[in-house]
Write a protein that holds these residues in place. Sequence first.
Motif, PDB file in Angstrom:
ATOM      1  N   SER A  33       0.876  -1.198  -0.033  1.00 13.70           N
ATOM      2  CA  SER A  33       0.120   0.023   0.103  1.00 13.70           C
ATOM      3  C   SER A  33       1.034   1.341  -0.016  1.00 13.70           C
ATOM      4  O   SER A  33       1.840   1.191   0.206  1.00 13.70           O
ATOM      5  N   GLY A  34       0.193   2.450  -0.130  1.00 19.34           N
ATOM      6  CA  GLY A  34       0.959   3.706  -0.188  1.00 19.34           C
ATOM      7  C   GLY A  34       1.409   3.962  -1.529  1.00 19.34           C
ATOM      8  O   GLY A  34       0.794   3.398  -2.562  1.00 19.34           O
ATOM      9  N   GLU A  35       2.474   4.844  -1.530  1.00 18.39           N
ATOM     10  CA  GLU A  35       3.024   5.256  -2.718  1.00 18.39           C
ATOM     11  C   GLU A  35       3.962   4.390  -3.573  1.00 18.39           C
ATOM     12  O   GLU A  35       4.463   3.289  -2.835  1.00 18.39           O
ATOM     13  N   LYS A  85       5.148  -0.874  -4.407  1.00 17.50           N
ATOM     14  CA  LYS A  85       4.721  -0.069  -3.045  1.00 17.50           C
ATOM     15  C   LYS A  85       5.318  -1.015  -1.921  1.00 17.50           C
ATOM     16  O   LYS A  85       5.720  -2.157  -2.221  1.00 17.50           O
TER      17      LYS A  85
END
Length: 117
Positions: A33-35, A85
């Motif tokens: 998850s995330g960038e 990610k």
Amino acid sequence: GAETGGWKDGGMIPSGKPGVPDIKILKVHKNGSGEACGLGKTATLAYKAMLANGDVLDPGTRPFTFEVGLGRAIKGWDIVVAKMKVGDSFTILLPEALAYGPSKGDLKFDMELLSFK
């Protein structure tokens, strides 16, 4: 609700290089998850390198840290890790043109992005 998207078994990561086949995702173990990491970051990943037949080439006993996109690792890693990610974990088939060339052929890698900064 649940976030859709992420990597899928049998999905492709574009090589972005003319005449070089795309990178196939054989098996997704986990979507992070995330960038996405992107280029120019320092990424740390856990990995295992195998020949196409599954023979282990490098068990990757220690995580590997490198600056993404600067040719510090094999070409395919610059492409793949830039799109990962944190927490992404999958097995890919890397075309020989993005690995060590015809001497080793296409390679399989288990890769998990542990962190980047």
